[in-house]
Design a protein around this motif. Structure first.
Motif, mmCIF file in Angstrom:
data_model
loop_
_atom_site.group_PDB
_atom_site.id
_atom_site.type_symbol
_atom_site.label_atom_id
_atom_site.label_comp_id
_atom_site.label_asym_id
_atom_site.label_seq_id
_atom_site.Cartn_x
_atom_site.Cartn_y
_atom_site.Cartn_z
ATOM 1 N N ALA A 33 45.818 32.173 59.731
ATOM 2 C CA ALA A 33 46.827 32.003 58.677
ATOM 3 C C ALA A 33 46.353 31.011 57.615
ATOM 4 C CB ALA A 33 48.150 31.545 59.286
ATOM 5 N N LYS A 34 45.762 29.923 58.073
ATOM 6 C CA LYS A 34 45.280 28.889 57.153
ATOM 7 C C LYS A 34 44.148 29.424 56.274
ATOM 8 C CE LYS A 34 45.749 24.624 55.922
ATOM 9 N NZ LYS A 34 47.010 24.273 55.277
ATOM 10 N N LEU A 35 43.200 30.138 56.903
ATOM 11 C CA LEU A 35 42.091 30.709 56.157
ATOM 12 C C LEU A 35 42.581 31.746 55.152
ATOM 13 C CD1 LEU A 35 39.405 31.149 58.961
ATOM 14 C CD2 LEU A 35 39.347 29.513 57.084
ATOM 15 N N THR A 36 43.545 32.558 55.567
ATOM 16 C CA THR A 36 44.085 33.567 54.654
ATOM 17 C C THR A 36 44.735 32.908 53.441
ATOM 18 O OG1 THR A 36 44.498 35.047 56.527
ATOM 19 C CG2 THR A 36 45.601 35.581 54.460
ATOM 20 N N GLU A 37 45.480 31.844 53.687
ATOM 21 C CA GLU A 37 46.112 31.115 52.571
ATOM 22 C C GLU A 37 45.080 30.660 51.553
ATOM 23 O OE1 GLU A 37 49.158 28.123 54.472
ATOM 24 O OE2 GLU A 37 49.230 28.005 52.273
ATOM 25 N N LYS A 38 44.032 29.987 52.061
ATOM 26 C CA LYS A 38 42.999 29.471 51.154
ATOM 27 C C LYS A 38 42.294 30.600 50.412
ATOM 28 C CE LYS A 38 41.458 25.095 53.088
ATOM 29 N NZ LYS A 38 41.804 24.439 51.811
ATOM 30 N N CYS A 39 41.907 31.612 51.177
ATOM 31 C CA CYS A 39 41.058 32.657 50.615
ATOM 32 C C CYS A 39 41.850 33.599 49.700
ATOM 33 C CB CYS A 39 40.346 33.406 51.738
ATOM 34 S SG CYS A 39 39.211 32.331 52.655
ATOM 35 N N TRP A 40 43.109 33.743 49.941
ATOM 36 C CA TRP A 40 43.979 34.508 49.027
ATOM 37 C C TRP A 40 43.918 33.901 47.632
ATOM 38 C CZ3 TRP A 40 46.928 38.900 48.995
ATOM 39 C CH2 TRP A 40 47.937 39.000 48.026
ATOM 40 N N GLU A 41 44.027 32.582 47.575
ATOM 41 C CA GLU A 41 43.964 31.893 46.279
ATOM 42 C C GLU A 41 42.652 32.172 45.557
ATOM 43 O OE1 GLU A 41 46.290 29.758 44.921
ATOM 44 O OE2 GLU A 41 47.692 29.925 46.584
ATOM 45 N N LYS A 42 41.563 32.183 46.325
ATOM 46 C CA LYS A 42 40.246 32.327 45.717
ATOM 47 C C LYS A 42 39.923 33.763 45.339
ATOM 48 C CE LYS A 42 38.074 28.299 47.833
ATOM 49 N NZ LYS A 42 37.078 27.788 48.780
ATOM 50 N N CYS A 43 40.516 34.709 46.033
ATOM 51 C CA CYS A 43 40.023 36.085 45.950
ATOM 52 C C CYS A 43 40.972 37.095 45.306
ATOM 53 C CB CYS A 43 39.676 36.596 47.349
ATOM 54 S SG CYS A 43 38.337 35.664 48.138
ATOM 55 N N VAL A 44 42.245 36.817 45.294
ATOM 56 C CA VAL A 44 43.198 37.800 44.794
ATOM 57 C C VAL A 44 43.938 37.208 43.614
ATOM 58 C CG1 VAL A 44 45.160 39.281 45.366
ATOM 59 C CG2 VAL A 44 43.451 38.760 47.108
ATOM 60 N N SER A 45 43.787 37.840 42.452
ATOM 61 C CA SER A 45 44.450 37.307 41.265
ATOM 62 C C SER A 45 45.773 38.020 40.994
ATOM 63 C CB SER A 45 43.539 37.406 40.051
ATOM 64 O OG SER A 45 43.073 38.730 39.932
ATOM 65 N N TYR A 46 45.810 39.307 41.360
ATOM 66 C CA TYR A 46 47.044 40.072 41.162
ATOM 67 C C TYR A 46 47.091 41.203 42.184
ATOM 68 C CZ TYR A 46 51.080 41.999 38.748
ATOM 69 O OH TYR A 46 52.346 42.436 38.447
ATOM 70 N N PRO A 47 48.214 41.402 42.829
ATOM 71 C CA PRO A 47 48.253 42.398 43.912
ATOM 72 C C PRO A 47 48.291 43.833 43.397
ATOM 73 C CG PRO A 47 50.421 41.433 43.620
ATOM 74 C CD PRO A 47 49.521 40.742 42.646
ATOM 75 N N GLY A 48 47.305 44.629 43.804
ATOM 76 C CA GLY A 48 47.274 46.026 43.417
ATOM 77 C C GLY A 48 47.872 46.897 44.492
ATOM 78 N N LYS A 49 47.619 48.208 44.397
ATOM 79 C CA LYS A 49 48.167 49.145 45.382
ATOM 80 C C LYS A 49 47.387 49.105 46.691
ATOM 81 C CE LYS A 49 50.397 52.326 42.174
ATOM 82 N NZ LYS A 49 51.609 51.470 42.150
ATOM 83 N N ARG A 50 46.195 48.569 46.625
ATOM 84 C CA ARG A 50 45.419 48.278 47.830
ATOM 85 C C ARG A 50 44.419 47.183 47.473
ATOM 86 N NH1 ARG A 50 44.274 52.979 45.781
ATOM 87 N NH2 ARG A 50 45.787 54.019 47.123
ATOM 88 N N LEU A 51 43.828 46.585 48.485
ATOM 89 C CA LEU A 51 42.794 45.580 48.226
ATOM 90 C C LEU A 51 41.539 46.311 47.757
ATOM 91 C CD1 LEU A 51 42.982 43.151 51.299
ATOM 92 C CD2 LEU A 51 43.772 42.690 48.980
ATOM 93 N N SER A 52 40.921 45.818 46.685
ATOM 94 C CA SER A 52 39.662 46.405 46.231
ATOM 95 C C SER A 52 38.552 45.975 47.190
ATOM 96 C CB SER A 52 39.339 45.933 44.817
ATOM 97 O OG SER A 52 38.991 44.557 44.830
ATOM 98 N N SER A 53 37.416 46.675 47.121
ATOM 99 C CA SER A 53 36.325 46.314 48.036
ATOM 100 C C SER A 53 35.775 44.928 47.698
ATOM 101 C CB SER A 53 35.228 47.367 48.037
ATOM 102 O OG SER A 53 34.759 47.565 46.735
ATOM 103 N N SER A 54 35.821 44.544 46.420
ATOM 104 C CA SER A 54 35.343 43.199 46.088
ATOM 105 C C SER A 54 36.307 42.135 46.587
ATOM 106 C CB SER A 54 35.098 43.061 44.582
ATOM 107 O OG SER A 54 36.308 43.151 43.888
ATOM 108 N N GLU A 55 37.604 42.412 46.548
ATOM 109 C CA GLU A 55 38.579 41.482 47.116
ATOM 110 C C GLU A 55 38.386 41.354 48.622
ATOM 111 O OE1 GLU A 55 42.098 43.395 45.614
ATOM 112 O OE2 GLU A 55 42.466 41.839 44.120
ATOM 113 N N GLU A 56 38.138 42.469 49.282
ATOM 114 C CA GLU A 56 37.896 42.443 50.731
ATOM 115 C C GLU A 56 36.655 41.628 51.068
ATOM 116 O OE1 GLU A 56 39.563 46.736 52.362
ATOM 117 O OE2 GLU A 56 38.010 45.641 53.489
#
Lengths: 82, 89
Positions: A33-56
């Motif tokens: 959960a902690k890692l997801t919180e941090k990495c969400w900030e770094k990797c996802v700028s706006y939520p799309g219909k699915r995660l892009s491969s670069s976001e993954e």
């Protein structure tokens, strides 16, 4: 020394093991959960219909590098290299 | 239903204890997850708060929750693999 009062319920080894395993799961889930919180900030700028491969990829590498950094820093501290 | 005392005094119904313990952990985890997702998604989606949510804000919130769940899966999988908890052993 004290002895068992004989009125306490006996906890089977099975229950002890279950509780230990659940405890481990809690720790692990909190780490994720902690890692997801941090990495969400770094990797996802706006939520799309699915995660892009670069976001993954970003999320995956972010988490792994965070774990590596923890190990690296711990090791250096232990060896008094920091 | 709740746990029952099985047989002799001093014994407990361990299955009930385990089930209740697990359920409590699940509830706590769900609560924390909810709070985190709500905060993250409000930050991401509601940049200029108006008197009510716009349609695009609603859509953003819904997609954000789903993507955050996906992100949790991606991170979780990476962490488990790194720790040697193999899925394909």
């Amino acid at each position: 020394g004290g002895g068992m009062a004989g009125q306490q319920p006996k906890v089977s080894p099975q229950l002890e093991q279950f509780l230990a395993q659940e405890q481990q799961k809690v720790v692990l889930n909190q780490l994720i959960a902690k890692l997801t919180e941090k990495c969400w900030e770094k990797c996802v700028s706006y939520p799309g219909k699915r995660l892009s491969s670069s976001e993954e990829s970003c999320l995956k590498y972010c988490a792994l590098r965070q774990l590596d950094a923890t190990q690296y820093i711990q090791h250096r501290l232990q060896n008094r290299e920091l | 239903g709740g746990g029952s005392m099985a047989g002799q005094p001093g014994q407990m119904d361990e299955h009930a204890v385990m089930a209740q313990f697990k359920q409590q952990l699940d509830v706590e985890f769900a609560q924390e997850f909810f709070n985190t997702v709500r905060d993250k998604c409000v930050d991401m989606c509601i940049t200029r708060p108006g008197s009510s949510f716009t349609k695009s804000e609603q859509q953003c919130l819904a997609q954000c929750v789903a993507r955050y769940q996906d992100a949790t899966q991606v991170v979780g999988k990476s962490v488990l693999e790194a720790m040697g908890v193999g899925m394909n052993r």
